[in-house]
Design an enzyme around this catalytic site. Structure first.
Site, PDB file in Angstrom:
ATOM      1  N   ASN A  81       0.861  -1.194   0.000  1.00  0.00           N
ATOM      2  CA  ASN A  81       0.000   0.000   0.000  1.00  0.00           C
ATOM      3  C   ASN A  81       0.892   1.236   0.000  1.00  0.00           C
ATOM      4  O   ASN A  81       1.526   1.541   1.011  1.00  0.00           O
ATOM      5  CB  ASN A  81      -0.894  -0.041   1.258  1.00  0.00           C
ATOM      6  CG  ASN A  81      -1.666   1.249   1.452  1.00  0.00           C
ATOM      7  OD1 ASN A  81      -1.825   2.049   0.519  1.00  0.00           O
ATOM      8  ND2 ASN A  81      -2.156   1.471   2.665  1.00  0.00           N
ATOM      9  N   TRP A  82       0.924   1.913  -1.138  1.00  0.00           N
ATOM     10  CA  TRP A  82       1.840   3.057  -1.257  1.00  0.00           C
ATOM     11  C   TRP A  82       1.282   4.343  -0.655  1.00  0.00           C
ATOM     12  O   TRP A  82       1.971   5.368  -0.643  1.00  0.00           O
ATOM     13  CB  TRP A  82       2.212   3.262  -2.731  1.00  0.00           C
ATOM     14  CG  TRP A  82       3.073   2.154  -3.264  1.00  0.00           C
ATOM     15  CD1 TRP A  82       3.672   1.159  -2.541  1.00  0.00           C
ATOM     16  CD2 TRP A  82       3.435   1.916  -4.636  1.00  0.00           C
ATOM     17  NE1 TRP A  82       4.386   0.321  -3.376  1.00  0.00           N
ATOM     18  CE2 TRP A  82       4.264   0.766  -4.664  1.00  0.00           C
ATOM     19  CE3 TRP A  82       3.143   2.563  -5.839  1.00  0.00           C
ATOM     20  CZ2 TRP A  82       4.796   0.257  -5.848  1.00  0.00           C
ATOM     21  CZ3 TRP A  82       3.673   2.060  -7.020  1.00  0.00           C
ATOM     22  CH2 TRP A  82       4.491   0.916  -7.020  1.00  0.00           C
ATOM     23  N   LYS A  83       0.033   4.314  -0.242  1.00  0.00           N
ATOM     24  CA  LYS A  83      -0.598   5.500   0.372  1.00  0.00           C
ATOM     25  C   LYS A  83      -0.375   6.732  -0.508  1.00  0.00           C
ATOM     26  O   LYS A  83      -0.305   6.609  -1.730  1.00  0.00           O
ATOM     27  CB  LYS A  83      -0.056   5.712   1.790  1.00  0.00           C
ATOM     28  CG  LYS A  83      -0.051   4.435   2.620  1.00  0.00           C
ATOM     29  CD  LYS A  83       0.160   4.689   4.076  1.00  0.00           C
ATOM     30  CE  LYS A  83       0.337   3.366   4.786  1.00  0.00           C
ATOM     31  NZ  LYS A  83       0.234   3.466   6.211  1.00  0.00           N
ATOM     32  N   HIS A 140      -9.336   0.824   4.923  1.00  0.00           N
ATOM     33  CA  HIS A 140      -8.019   0.990   5.561  1.00  0.00           C
ATOM     34  C   HIS A 140      -8.185   1.890   6.787  1.00  0.00           C
ATOM     35  O   HIS A 140      -9.007   2.811   6.784  1.00  0.00           O
ATOM     36  CB  HIS A 140      -7.022   1.603   4.569  1.00  0.00           C
ATOM     37  CG  HIS A 140      -5.623   1.607   5.097  1.00  0.00           C
ATOM     38  ND1 HIS A 140      -5.167   2.588   5.942  1.00  0.00           N
ATOM     39  CD2 HIS A 140      -4.603   0.725   4.942  1.00  0.00           C
ATOM     40  CE1 HIS A 140      -3.907   2.310   6.273  1.00  0.00           C
ATOM     41  NE2 HIS A 140      -3.552   1.189   5.686  1.00  0.00           N
ATOM     42  N   GLU A 164      -6.609   4.307   7.876  1.00  0.00           N
ATOM     43  CA  GLU A 164      -6.493   5.757   7.644  1.00  0.00           C
ATOM     44  C   GLU A 164      -7.792   6.309   7.069  1.00  0.00           C
ATOM     45  O   GLU A 164      -8.157   7.459   7.337  1.00  0.00           O
ATOM     46  CB  GLU A 164      -5.280   6.030   6.743  1.00  0.00           C
ATOM     47  CG  GLU A 164      -3.977   5.866   7.536  1.00  0.00           C
ATOM     48  CD  GLU A 164      -2.804   5.328   6.747  1.00  0.00           C
ATOM     49  OE1 GLU A 164      -2.807   5.422   5.509  1.00  0.00           O
ATOM     50  OE2 GLU A 164      -1.870   4.786   7.379  1.00  0.00           O
ATOM     51  N   GLU A 168      -5.208  -5.430  10.517  1.00  0.00           N
ATOM     52  CA  GLU A 168      -4.205  -4.382  10.707  1.00  0.00           C
ATOM     53  C   GLU A 168      -4.492  -3.640  12.011  1.00  0.00           C
ATOM     54  O   GLU A 168      -5.305  -2.699  12.029  1.00  0.00           O
ATOM     55  CB  GLU A 168      -4.252  -3.394   9.544  1.00  0.00           C
ATOM     56  CG  GLU A 168      -3.960  -4.006   8.206  1.00  0.00           C
ATOM     57  CD  GLU A 168      -3.364  -2.974   7.255  1.00  0.00           C
ATOM     58  OE1 GLU A 168      -2.209  -3.150   6.850  1.00  0.00           O
ATOM     59  OE2 GLU A 168      -4.037  -1.978   6.956  1.00  0.00           O
ATOM     60  N   GLY A 181       2.531   1.911  10.731  1.00  0.00           N
ATOM     61  CA  GLY A 181       3.452   3.040  10.608  1.00  0.00           C
ATOM     62  C   GLY A 181       4.173   3.395  11.894  1.00  0.00           C
ATOM     63  O   GLY A 181       4.786   4.453  11.998  1.00  0.00           O
ATOM     64  N   SER A 197       3.630  -2.501  10.296  1.00  0.00           N
ATOM     65  CA  SER A 197       5.081  -2.507  10.508  1.00  0.00           C
ATOM     66  C   SER A 197       5.740  -3.817  10.090  1.00  0.00           C
ATOM     67  O   SER A 197       6.641  -4.311  10.769  1.00  0.00           O
ATOM     68  CB  SER A 197       5.417  -2.149  11.960  1.00  0.00           C
ATOM     69  OG  SER A 197       4.988  -0.823  12.240  1.00  0.00           O
ATOM     70  N   GLY A 254       2.947  -1.227   4.276  1.00  0.00           N
ATOM     71  CA  GLY A 254       2.899   0.196   3.947  1.00  0.00           C
ATOM     72  C   GLY A 254       4.303   0.719   3.673  1.00  0.00           C
ATOM     73  O   GLY A 254       4.854   0.553   2.587  1.00  0.00           O
ATOM     74  N   GLY A 255       4.910   1.331   4.687  1.00  0.00           N
ATOM     75  CA  GLY A 255       6.210   1.993   4.540  1.00  0.00           C
ATOM     76  C   GLY A 255       7.268   1.165   3.822  1.00  0.00           C
ATOM     77  O   GLY A 255       7.971   1.667   2.934  1.00  0.00           O
TER      78      GLY A 255
END
Ligand code: PEP
Length: 256
Positions: free
Chosen positions: A14-16, A100, A102, A172, A178, A218, A239-240
């Site tokens: 997930n590149w957000k 998600h 967010e 998640e 994150g 993470s 993610g990151g």
């Protein structure tokens, strides 16, 4: 009856709201060059809406899947700023994230829109990943199962077992996203087993055995193997660490 067979490991990035066009396309080229035939694992990336068509074009001819990070459940109309499932299909996306954390927590998307979103995705032949997970406060209050149960019931409302089989669940925990603090394999295993049980209650044993449950929060090259070793962890949503080849490639290529 649908064929509810084996759960191929699924690694999703997930590149957000990250990466510019050039960097995104370079990353897709790098991943594509390393994927092989995709026989033993499934890999997909979820770029920003605006780069979807370009990413799809570069991924063409490889098993790399491409999906969007969100959708709206109506097909068209006066919904300024929203993107529908048919529009995503039209630019070549085949997958989509729904719910998600967010979206739920920063943008205050209510739990009751998740069912219509999942249904709209399936209707347009998109494979949804329904994200669920508790906040730290909810975990500390002992409410993890209650929260996850409510999110699952809303997101999967009204689906047949055949439809549910095309959905992937991502557990998640919000406190792990994150933050650099991943759920331990034990914590993940406990909630994944709970989710599998709920899927069985909702859709029966056969369908529940075929639905993949990803862990997200993470995930890094040094914890992916332990997390993937847990029963009922069928993949990871990253993610990151999905933004850089030196982190994402070792995750994709984790040793089974
Ligand atoms: C995510 O955004 O779904 C996620 C799991 O992020 P991170 O890997 O950075 O925790």
């Amino acid at each position: 009856m649908a064929d509810f067979t084996g759960r191929k490991p699924y690694i999703a990035g997930n590149w957000k709201m990250n990466l510019d066009r050039m960097t995104a396309l370079d990353l897709v080229k790098t991943i594509k060059g390393r994927l092989g035939d995709g026989d033993d694992r499934e890999v997909a990336v979820f770029p920003s809406f605006v780069y979807l068509a370009d990413v799809v074009a570069v991924a063409q001819g490889s098993p790399l899947g491409v999906g969007a990070q969100n959708l709206y459940f109506e097909e068209k109309g006066a919904f300024t700023g929203e993107v529908s499932a048919p529009m995503l299909r039209d630019v070549g996306a085949t997958r989509v994230l729904v719910g998600h954390s967010e979206r739920r927590h920063i943008f205050k998307e209510p739990n009751d829109v998740m069912g219509p979103k999942v249904a709209a995705a399936l209707k347009a032949d998109l494979l949804p990943i329904l994200c669920v997970g508790e906040t730290l406060e909810e975990r500390k209050a002992g409410r993890t199962r209650q929260v996850v149960d409510k999110q699952l019931k809303a997101g999967l409302a009204g689906l047949t077992p055949e439809q549910a089989h095309r959905v992937t669940i991502a557990y998640e925990p919000v406190w792990a996203i994150g933050t650099g603090v991943n759920a331990t394999p034990e914590q993940a295993g406990e909630v994944h087993a709970f989710i599998r049980g709920k899927l069985k209650d909702l859709f029966g044993i056969d369908a529940s055995q075929g639905i993949r449950i990803l862990y997200g929060g993470s995930v890094k090259p040094d914890n992916v193997k332990d997390l993937m070793a847990v029963e009922d962890v069928d993949g990871v949503l990253v993610g990151g660490a999905s933004l850089k080849p030196d982190l994402f490639l070792p995750i994709i290529e984790f040793d089974r």
